[in-house]
Design a protein around this motif. Structure first.
Motif, PDB file in Angstrom:
ATOM      1  N   ILE A  58     -40.328  -8.330  84.808  1.00 43.62           N
ATOM      2  CA  ILE A  58     -38.914  -8.704  84.935  1.00 43.62           C
ATOM      3  C   ILE A  58     -38.040  -7.469  84.738  1.00 43.62           C
ATOM      4  CG2 ILE A  58     -37.045 -10.069  83.925  1.00 43.62           C
ATOM      5  CD1 ILE A  58     -39.167 -12.203  83.243  1.00 43.62           C
ATOM      6  N   ALA A  59     -38.405  -6.635  83.750  1.00 46.64           N
ATOM      7  CA  ALA A  59     -37.640  -5.408  83.511  1.00 46.64           C
ATOM      8  C   ALA A  59     -37.736  -4.479  84.721  1.00 46.64           C
ATOM      9  CB  ALA A  59     -38.149  -4.706  82.265  1.00 46.64           C
ATOM     10  N   LEU A  64     -35.226  -2.399  89.731  1.00 49.33           N
ATOM     11  CA  LEU A  64     -35.202  -2.337  91.194  1.00 49.33           C
ATOM     12  C   LEU A  64     -33.858  -2.843  91.731  1.00 49.33           C
ATOM     13  CD1 LEU A  64     -36.695  -1.924  93.917  1.00 49.33           C
ATOM     14  CD2 LEU A  64     -37.474  -4.277  93.715  1.00 49.33           C
ATOM     15  N   VAL A  65     -33.384  -3.959  91.197  1.00 48.58           N
ATOM     16  CA  VAL A  65     -32.095  -4.519  91.634  1.00 48.58           C
ATOM     17  C   VAL A  65     -30.966  -3.533  91.317  1.00 48.58           C
ATOM     18  CG1 VAL A  65     -30.416  -6.355  91.173  1.00 48.58           C
ATOM     19  CG2 VAL A  65     -32.832  -6.923  91.466  1.00 48.58           C
ATOM     20  N   ASP A  66     -31.002  -2.942  90.108  1.00 50.39           N
ATOM     21  CA  ASP A  66     -29.954  -1.991  89.713  1.00 50.39           C
ATOM     22  C   ASP A  66     -29.978  -0.744  90.591  1.00 50.39           C
ATOM     23  OD1 ASP A  66     -29.232  -3.753  87.749  1.00 50.39           O
ATOM     24  OD2 ASP A  66     -30.251  -2.673  86.126  1.00 50.39           O
ATOM     25  N   LEU A  67     -31.169  -0.210  90.859  1.00 49.64           N
ATOM     26  CA  LEU A  67     -31.272   0.986  91.703  1.00 49.64           C
ATOM     27  C   LEU A  67     -30.822   0.697  93.126  1.00 49.64           C
ATOM     28  CD1 LEU A  67     -34.643   2.600  90.566  1.00 49.64           C
ATOM     29  CD2 LEU A  67     -32.346   3.516  90.249  1.00 49.64           C
ATOM     30  N   LYS A  68     -31.215  -0.457  93.639  1.00 54.35           N
ATOM     31  CA  LYS A  68     -30.850  -0.810  95.012  1.00 54.35           C
ATOM     32  C   LYS A  68     -29.330  -0.905  95.175  1.00 54.35           C
ATOM     33  CE  LYS A  68     -30.652  -5.010  96.491  1.00 54.35           C
ATOM     34  NZ  LYS A  68     -29.378  -5.238  97.049  1.00 54.35           N
ATOM     35  N   GLU A  81     -39.191   5.037  93.766  1.00 57.55           N
ATOM     36  CA  GLU A  81     -38.836   5.634  92.482  1.00 57.55           C
ATOM     37  C   GLU A  81     -39.443   4.846  91.341  1.00 57.55           C
ATOM     38  OE1 GLU A  81     -34.834   6.788  90.089  1.00 57.55           O
ATOM     39  OE2 GLU A  81     -34.936   7.293  92.216  1.00 57.55           O
ATOM     40  N   ILE A  82     -39.449   3.543  91.460  1.00 55.76           N
ATOM     41  CA  ILE A  82     -40.042   2.719  90.405  1.00 55.76           C
ATOM     42  C   ILE A  82     -41.541   2.957  90.308  1.00 55.76           C
ATOM     43  CG2 ILE A  82     -40.639   0.329  89.816  1.00 55.76           C
ATOM     44  CD1 ILE A  82     -37.810  -0.421  90.627  1.00 55.76           C
ATOM     45  N   LEU A  83     -42.187   3.076  91.427  1.00 58.25           N
ATOM     46  CA  LEU A  83     -43.637   3.274  91.440  1.00 58.25           C
ATOM     47  C   LEU A  83     -44.029   4.730  91.181  1.00 58.25           C
ATOM     48  CD1 LEU A  83     -44.633   0.952  94.395  1.00 58.25           C
ATOM     49  CD2 LEU A  83     -44.888   0.515  91.953  1.00 58.25           C
ATOM     50  N   GLY A  84     -43.052   5.605  91.023  1.00 57.65           N
ATOM     51  CA  GLY A  84     -43.363   6.983  90.702  1.00 57.65           C
ATOM     52  C   GLY A  84     -43.498   7.864  91.923  1.00 57.65           C
ATOM     53  N   PHE A  85     -43.231   7.346  93.109  1.00 64.05           N
ATOM     54  CA  PHE A  85     -43.279   8.155  94.312  1.00 64.05           C
ATOM     55  C   PHE A  85     -41.979   8.909  94.467  1.00 64.05           C
ATOM     56  CE2 PHE A  85     -46.060   4.546  95.715  1.00 64.05           C
ATOM     57  CZ  PHE A  85     -47.231   5.272  95.648  1.00 64.05           C
TER      58      PHE A  85
END
Length: 188
Positions: A58-59, A64-68, A81-85
């Motif tokens: 959930i975090a 993801l929602v905030d970055l988008k 970015e979330i997955l580290g790529f």
């Protein structure tokens, strides 16, 4: 695949309520994370192949929602970015970071300049109001003085005009005929 612990997982409905998104949007985001995950699937699944979400998931989805929603971010960039790529090379990211810092500094200087101009304009307006207040105070003082002069003059006039009044003479009551014919004839 993550191990399934029934106590640690949250339903799709609760995740949608917490993130304030629709279930279809949640499925889309989860599918993107599953597709781009390096190993297996990003989210655990139950026997019916439904996704199971942990508090950490959930975090991650909230991030993801905030970055988008940030300017300059697409959904793919946010997922990467979330997955580290990195969506660009390290050099490009360093340049982008430096450019972002410069843009931020320039925007900050612009905001400070705008605030300074606003404060100057405000100070100027306050000075104009002070001048206007002083002018009005002088006008009020002159009106008060003028009213005091008028009152004292009217008091003097009223004192001068006070003369003792003569006592009214008692009028004789005459009959109607005496009043009419008394003017022409003498009737005692």
């Amino acid at each position: 695949m993550k191990e399934i612990h029934p106590i640690d997982y949250v339903s799709t409905r609760i995740v949608c309520e917490r993130l304030m998104i629709q279930p279809s949007t949640l499925r889309k985001y989860a599918s993107l994370l599953d597709e781009k995950a390096e190993k297996d699937l990003y989210f655990a699944r139950d026997e019916s192949n439904n996704r199971l979400y942990t508090k950490e998931d959930i975090a991650t989805l909230q991030l993801l929602v905030d970055l988008k929603n940030k300017p300059g971010y697409t959904l793919d960039i946010a997922v990467n970015e979330i997955l580290g790529f990195r969506h660009n090379s390290d050099t490009t990211n360093a340049i982008a970071t430096e450019t972002d810092a410069n843009d931020f500094s320039a925007k900050l200087r612009l905001i400070v300049a705008q605030q300074n101009k606003y404060l100057d304009d405000y100070q100027e307006a306050l000075q104009k109001k002070d001048v206007q207040i002083e002018r009005l105070e002088k006008l009020v003082d002159s009106l008060v003085k003028h009213n005091i002069d008028i009152i004292s003059d009217s008091n003097k006039i009223s004192e001068e005009s006070k003369t003792p009044l003569e006592e009214p003479k008692e009028l004789e009551k005459k009959s109607f005929f005496k009043r009419i014919f008394g003017k022409f004839f003498y009737i005692p």
